[in-house]
Write a protein that holds these residues in place. Structure first.
Motif, mmCIF file in Angstrom:
data_model
loop_
_atom_site.group_PDB
_atom_site.id
_atom_site.type_symbol
_atom_site.label_atom_id
_atom_site.label_comp_id
_atom_site.label_asym_id
_atom_site.label_seq_id
_atom_site.Cartn_x
_atom_site.Cartn_y
_atom_site.Cartn_z
ATOM 1 N N GLN A 273 0.804 -1.224 0.000
ATOM 2 C CA GLN A 273 0.000 0.000 0.000
ATOM 3 C C GLN A 273 0.837 1.274 0.000
ATOM 4 O O GLN A 273 0.550 2.221 -0.714
ATOM 5 C CB GLN A 273 -0.929 0.012 1.223
ATOM 6 N N VAL A 274 1.904 1.261 0.784
ATOM 7 C CA VAL A 274 2.712 2.471 0.911
ATOM 8 C C VAL A 274 3.350 2.900 -0.405
ATOM 9 O O VAL A 274 3.567 4.087 -0.630
ATOM 10 C CB VAL A 274 3.849 2.259 1.926
ATOM 11 N N ASN B 242 -10.080 8.772 10.991
ATOM 12 C CA ASN B 242 -8.941 7.854 10.886
ATOM 13 C C ASN B 242 -8.023 8.274 9.743
ATOM 14 O O ASN B 242 -8.352 9.167 8.949
ATOM 15 C CB ASN B 242 -9.398 6.394 10.761
ATOM 16 N N ASP B 243 -6.897 7.622 9.663
ATOM 17 C CA ASP B 243 -5.880 8.027 8.686
ATOM 18 C C ASP B 243 -6.309 7.776 7.242
ATOM 19 O O ASP B 243 -6.006 8.552 6.345
ATOM 20 C CB ASP B 243 -4.573 7.287 8.943
ATOM 21 N N GLY B 268 -4.954 13.214 11.478
ATOM 22 C CA GLY B 268 -5.616 11.919 11.293
ATOM 23 C C GLY B 268 -5.752 11.181 12.605
ATOM 24 O O GLY B 268 -5.603 11.755 13.685
ATOM 25 N N PHE B 269 -6.022 9.910 12.502
ATOM 26 C CA PHE B 269 -6.162 9.095 13.710
ATOM 27 C C PHE B 269 -5.771 7.656 13.391
ATOM 28 O O PHE B 269 -6.246 7.105 12.390
ATOM 29 C CB PHE B 269 -7.619 9.123 14.193
ATOM 30 N N ASP B 270 -4.921 7.100 14.179
ATOM 31 C CA ASP B 270 -4.501 5.690 14.122
ATOM 32 C C ASP B 270 -3.002 5.513 13.920
ATOM 33 O O ASP B 270 -2.421 4.566 14.416
ATOM 34 C CB ASP B 270 -5.167 4.895 12.979
ATOM 35 N N ASP B 271 -2.418 6.408 13.142
ATOM 36 C CA ASP B 271 -1.008 6.247 12.774
ATOM 37 C C ASP B 271 -0.741 4.919 12.082
ATOM 38 O O ASP B 271 0.028 4.090 12.572
ATOM 39 C CB ASP B 271 -0.098 6.399 13.990
ATOM 40 N N ILE B 272 -1.372 4.726 10.966
ATOM 41 C CA ILE B 272 -1.054 3.539 10.174
ATOM 42 C C ILE B 272 0.283 3.746 9.479
ATOM 43 O O ILE B 272 0.818 4.858 9.454
ATOM 44 C CB ILE B 272 -2.155 3.234 9.128
ATOM 45 N N GLN B 273 0.800 2.687 8.921
ATOM 46 C CA GLN B 273 2.154 2.746 8.360
ATOM 47 C C GLN B 273 2.334 3.869 7.336
ATOM 48 O O GLN B 273 3.330 4.570 7.309
ATOM 49 C CB GLN B 273 2.507 1.403 7.722
ATOM 50 N N LEU B 278 3.280 9.895 3.709
ATOM 51 C CA LEU B 278 2.503 10.824 2.902
ATOM 52 C C LEU B 278 3.280 12.109 2.751
ATOM 53 O O LEU B 278 4.195 12.394 3.528
ATOM 54 C CB LEU B 278 1.176 11.110 3.610
ATOM 55 N N SER B 279 2.915 12.907 1.763
ATOM 56 C CA SER B 279 3.538 14.213 1.756
ATOM 57 C C SER B 279 2.464 15.273 1.794
ATOM 58 O O SER B 279 1.623 15.314 0.929
ATOM 59 C CB SER B 279 4.466 14.397 0.548
ATOM 60 N N PRO B 280 2.486 16.087 2.786
ATOM 61 C CA PRO B 280 3.415 16.017 3.925
ATOM 62 C C PRO B 280 3.051 14.881 4.858
ATOM 63 O O PRO B 280 1.900 14.483 4.903
ATOM 64 C CB PRO B 280 3.171 17.361 4.622
#
Lengths: 340, 340
Positions: A273-274, B242-243, B268-273, B278-280
């Motif tokens: 995904q990233v 959420n993210d 956001g919320f969760d801090d997924i990978q 992302l930018s930023p």
DNA sequence: GAAATTTATCGAAACGTTTCGATTTGTTTT
DNA sequence: AAAACAAATCGAAACGTTTCGATAAATTTC
């Protein structure tokens, strides 16, 4: 603990009648069925699944074994197996091999707790697989090759993937292409490398300078890339055995003041995904994970049904072009050793 | 199918002796043990796990139920539960609720196939939970609140998280802060919103203009954001439930020619990978997922052991500052409706 | 309305283990 | 060498279901 015996007694019928009623057989009259169901509810009866499986000699569940239940890699694959499994009226459970290679897997495979299994986990020993696969429990192994009765193999065509990624770089004009591979126990990684070498060979390039191994993790990619960049000569492109290592590569390159793709082009593998969100977005090779998942599940059911199936399947792979590659500068980008 | 009976016969001992030998009891002499083991090997004997569980009345496995086996969200959580489970000598299996809300989960919970469960899945009905939880099968429910015997609850302090994220934005000077929440069946989302509202209220801000719901997916975030941006007045910051929705938000903002964080700040919320890449890079609220996982598992074992435990636990949450926020421009950034 | 047929219920065996109590075998004590 | 004891083995009962064949009850047929 309330058993079916209690229910029967409470409803004033024989144990067998209660059983028929509870499993919805039409051998029992509507009114006694009601009676039994009522009794079951009153006593809060919960059926004991084991006893049932023991009699029935089938569990209607299939097991998915992953090396790591949590990796981002597996999402699509799980979705695929799940859909097929459910549509066949079976249940899917998953387990991983963390904490003692064979432990949990052993319990479920060897103790005949499932009717089939799909294994994507290099930690599960071939021995266990061969011992457990049998009529009534076919096993599909992914991304490696295991021979045996009731064992089938599904894999992406990693050779092709490696080949195409490398060709893609070569078509852009790259000739100095490094390879940073995964751990040596990964057949997938080996095959990707094979494809890579094949592509190079076709053009008569004999690279031995720039081949390193990582361990499929971000740190591994980071370190291997650093090692690579400290050398006298530098490649104009790097092909990573998976995306996570490519992420590490991005980091290392940045530290060396090199930018992607201007200074170095990068190709990953997997399309996690990233990949899409990195900057620049990563060009990578996508495995047909969903298809692999459905394929594996279908195979399990076909084998279960006694249909003849091939022992081994390979699925095509697709290159995802994003922005991490461009033609190399005309003058090859020679490094001058360590710079930091 | 070869059973212990066959092994016994083949080894020339009684069935019971074979059983003792196979389970490594010291009631049996070394030489007969050898004899039995040998026979078992020769016949390729595989123990039947069900029969064993049926007698033993325990399965030594605990079940993890997730709404989606594949989400990136769960990695850490799974790791946590897994570690604790294994170190207690139990096995962990996972299943999801896809395909008929209760199916697989139902089978394992209701039919007493596991000794405990951890549930992070809004689709599992409270009814099923209450019916299945019992002495010998405690259940921990995450991110929602379910009352009942042998049911415990673990959740992140979502109210706190929502509050802190909002305060953070306010401290940077934002007053026009939008909220794009998750689906209404998510208690977590509701709590985040509560925290958000509490923070606003403290400053006497009464926002009703900019509150939307999404569905925790990227598309949901994308569409809700578009709706938001089409309005007359625009917020200077958006707080996403959420993210994944925040990612969709990035996309929508880009389409509107707005940049993050210059024009709009985002949390956001969760801090997924992905958040980090992302930018930023996305400022977000990290749930202590690993800790939640270990906590849940510990609770299961404590309850199993008859220890007294609280019914409900809340874990602290942490704001991860990255680069998607900055103070708003002095003149509030008023939109003029749709621009594209 | 008795015989033949269908339908509903029942009793008992089986599934493959574990484990209790009893028996046999082997070893020590007197 | 008999008595006392410990160790090894055995037989049988359980665990909670499903399911077969047999019986009992209800229904149809002549």
């Amino acid at each position: 603990m309330v058993t079916i015996k209690d229910v029967a007694k409470h409803a004033g019928v024989a144990l067998s009648t209660a059983s028929y009623a509870l499993s919805g057989s039409d051998k029992v009259s509507p009114k006694t069925r009601e009676l039994v169901l009522q009794a079951a509810k009153e006593l809060n009866y919960q059926k004991n699944g084991f006893a049932m499986d023991l009699k029935r000699k089938s569990t209607k569940t299939i097991l998915l074994i992953l090396s790591d239940l949590s990796g981002p890699y597996y999402s699509e694959l799980i979705r695929g197996t799940q859909e097929v499994t459910l549509s066949n009226g079976f249940d899917l459970i998953a387990c991983s091999s963390v904490g003692g290679a064979d432990s949990t897997a052993y319990k479920f495979l060897q103790e005949r707790r499932v009717d089939g299994a799909i294994v994507l986990d290099p930690n599960i020993s071939e021995h266990l697989l061969r011992e457990s696969a049998r009529e009534g429990c076919p096993i599909v192994v992914m991304d490696r090759y295991v021979e045996g009765d009731f064992i089938m193999n599904v894999a992406a065509d990693n050779v092709q993937g490696g080949y195409e990624a490398t060709r893609y770089l070569m078509e852009q004009g790259h000739r100095d292409i490094a390879w940073i591979g995964g751990p040596s126990n990964s057949l997938g990684s080996q095959h990707r490398k094979e494809g890579y070498l094949k592509a190079l060979q076709e053009e008569g390039i004999a690279n031995t300078k720039w081949m390193l191994v990582g361990n499929f993790t971000e740190e591994g990619g980071y370190h291997s890339t650093k090692v690579l960049l400290m050398q006298e000569e530098r490649p104009t492109a790097i092909f990573y055995g998976n995306d996570e290592m490519a992420i590490g590569g991005y980091k290392a390159l940045r530290e060396f003041g090199l930018s992607v793709p201007e200074d170095v082009s990068i190709v990953g593998f997997d399309d996690i995904q990233v990949a899409e969100y990195l900057s620049p977005p990563l060009t990578t090779v996508r495995q047909p994970k969903y298809e692999m998942g459905t394929m594996a599940a279908h195979l399990v059911f076909q084998a279960m049904g006694g249909e003849y199936v091939n022992k081994s399947y390979k699925l095509k792979i697709e290159l995802i072009e994003r922005l991490s590659c461009q033609p190399p500068r005309l003058a090859p980008n020679r490094g001058k050793g360590m710079e930091t």
